[in-house]
Design an enzyme around this catalytic site. Structure first.
Site, short mmCIF file in Angstrom:
data_model
loop_
_atom_site.label_atom_id
_atom_site.label_comp_id
_atom_site.label_asym_id
_atom_site.label_seq_id
_atom_site.Cartn_x
_atom_site.Cartn_y
_atom_site.Cartn_z
CG HIS A 57 -0.64 -0.39 2.48
ND1 HIS A 57 0.29 0.30 3.21
CD2 HIS A 57 -1.08 -1.39 3.29
CE1 HIS A 57 0.43 -0.25 4.38
NE2 HIS A 57 -0.38 -1.28 4.46
CG HIS B 81 -2.59 -5.95 13.50
ND1 HIS B 81 -3.66 -5.09 13.51
CD2 HIS B 81 -1.75 -5.50 12.53
CE1 HIS B 81 -3.47 -4.16 12.59
NE2 HIS B 81 -2.33 -4.40 11.98
CG ASP C 123 -0.57 -7.28 6.76
OD1 ASP C 123 -1.59 -6.82 7.30
OD2 ASP C 123 0.58 -6.94 7.11
CE1 TYR D 267 6.49 -3.75 8.71
CE2 TYR D 267 6.50 -2.77 10.89
CZ TYR D 267 5.88 -3.54 9.93
OH TYR D 267 4.66 -4.08 10.19
CG HIS E 57 5.36 -8.04 8.21
ND1 HIS E 57 4.70 -8.75 7.23
CD2 HIS E 57 4.44 -7.16 8.70
CE1 HIS E 57 3.45 -8.33 7.14
NE2 HIS E 57 3.27 -7.38 8.02
CD GLU F 197 -2.64 -3.54 8.15
OE1 GLU F 197 -2.48 -2.76 7.19
OE2 GLU F 197 -1.91 -3.52 9.16
CG ASP G 200 2.28 -4.92 11.99
OD1 ASP G 200 2.79 -5.70 11.18
OD2 ASP G 200 1.13 -4.49 11.86
CG HIS H 284 0.15 -0.23 12.50
ND1 HIS H 284 -0.22 0.24 11.26
CD2 HIS H 284 0.18 -1.56 12.40
CE1 HIS H 284 -0.37 -0.77 10.44
NE2 HIS H 284 -0.14 -1.87 11.10
#
Length: 396
Positions: free
Chosen positions: A25, A79, A83, A192, A223, A81, A164, A145
């Site tokens: 993104h 989390h 991904d 990052y 990640h 999100e 994250d 986040h």
């Protein structure tokens, strides 16, 4: 057979490696992305996070090589999100008996995303799951986040599943920090932070204090690589970034139409270099915004330049202004310059945008017409020199 990796007793890395992904993104990812997921096999079986939906089948195959999917007791969503969680519906189809463990905000997010009312177990700060030999304790990290964000800590093995936090966008064939070039890992960790976590810098100190309350042998983010040999190094970096650490670097970011703004940028850079400070130069047509923000993270100064077009900045600069205002880098000194034809306007927009990003602006009065004269070239040089001296004086 898929390449599952046992990272500790009864703990496996079962996620996916997206070697060819080059954009997240708007964040340039030239080294690709991983979607890390971890399986804990104890008296109870627990899956920590899932993966991005296109890799769901790969995740299921990896897990099924270790345990029967119908034996999974818990799926922790640190989390929600996509991904990290968009493969959850696929996993739940194969493991409908599993409880989905997450925060109250996470539950709301999962229901809205997937229109499913799973067997949820909502947890809060300090709650724990008894897995047998180990417990899984939960550390809430709201707005690091997303509002739902949390980390999970495995006692006994002393692993922090940080989601994250402490992540990097980098693909490797080896999962640990000490099996890879640490310079590359640290560079990607900084990038990052600069592009994902920077807006929430004021919250980082509190999160680090929570991490200090438990012994950590390993940090397993969602990640990138797993930290086991450089834990102190990455914790120190987060402490620095969380307090607004910067050096005397000045980052000059510009775009140009007919070359006048570029000439100004190079003259300003020469002045910065003459002061003894470090200088970095980016043209927006050729540099990814995420790479620019990586340089800005530890820089003390930011100077923006744009030609004036239609009484405003160039479109490339307009996009960057939106980007930097959202990220809000802390403890920086800023300035602006521009070149124009019959009418100006870009410089004031640049200065206002720097202020909107929380950057203290040093007025330059460098809004020049058509092309730079000899005196104007010298003016740009001198401004770069004096600006860099102020950055050096403010070095933390």
């Amino acid at each position: 057979m898929m390449n599952n990796v046992q990272i500790a007793k009864g703990v496996y890395s079962v996620g996916a490696v997206d070697w060819t992904m080059r954009d997240f993104h708007g964040y340039a990812t030239p080294r690709g992305i991983t979607y890390n997921s971890y399986l804990i096999v104890d008296e109870k079986i627990c899956l920590i996070d899932t993966v991005k939906a296109p890799f769901g089948a790969e995740l299921l195959e990896r897990v099924s090589q270790i345990v029967d999917l119908t034996k999974i007791d818990y799926i922790v969503c640190n989390h929600t999100e996509p991904d990290h969680a968009s493969a959850l519906p696929m996993v739940m189809e194969k493991a409908p008996q599993a409880k989905v463990v997450l925060t109250a905000q996470g539950k709301e997010s999962i229901i809205k995303h997937y229109q499913k009312d799973y067997d949820f177990q909502v947890v809060k700060e300090g709650d724990a799951l008894d897995l047998g030999r180990n417990q899984l304790k939960f550390i809430t990290l709201p707005m690091l986040h997303w509002p739902d964000s949390m980390a999970s800590y495995l006692t006994g093995e002393e692993i922090l599943f940080s989601n994250d936090a402490f992540g990097q966008h980098i693909c490797t064939s080896n999962p640990f920090d000490d099996e890879n070039e640490i310079h590359d890992i640290m560079q990607e960790a900084a990038k990052y932070y600069a592009n994902i976590l920077l807006p929430y810098t004021r919250l980082v100190g509190g999160a680090l204090k929570k991490a200090e309350t438990v012994p950590i042998k390993m940090i397993a983010p969602s990640h990138g690589v797993i930290w086991r040999s450089h834990i102190t190094d990455i914790l120190k970096k987060y402490e620095q970034w969380g307090t607004g650490y910067h050096d005397d670097t000045v980052v000059i970011v510009y775009d140009t139409m007919w070359g006048a703004t570029e000439d100004m940028a190079r003259r300003i850079l020469e002045g910065v270099a003459a002061s003894g400070a470090k200088a970095k130069l980016h043209r927006l047509k050729t540099s990814a915004m995420s790479d620019i923000m990586n340089d800005i993270l530890e820089a003390g100064g930011v100077i923006l330049g744009s030609s004036t077009q239609h009484n405003t900045v160039l479109a490339t600069m307009g996009g960057f202004l939106s980007y930097i205002q959202g990220l809000k880098p802390v403890n920086k000194l800023g300035a602006a310059f521009s070149a124009h034809g019959w009418a100006g306007g870009a410089q004031k927009i640049l200065e206002n945008s720097l202020e909107a990003a929380g950057i203290k602006v040093e007025s330059s009065e460098l809004a020049l017409k058509w092309v730079t004269s000899k005196d104007e070239k010298e003016q740009c040089f001198n401004f770069g020199l004096e600006f860099a001296k102020k950055v050096q004086a403010n070095k933390k």
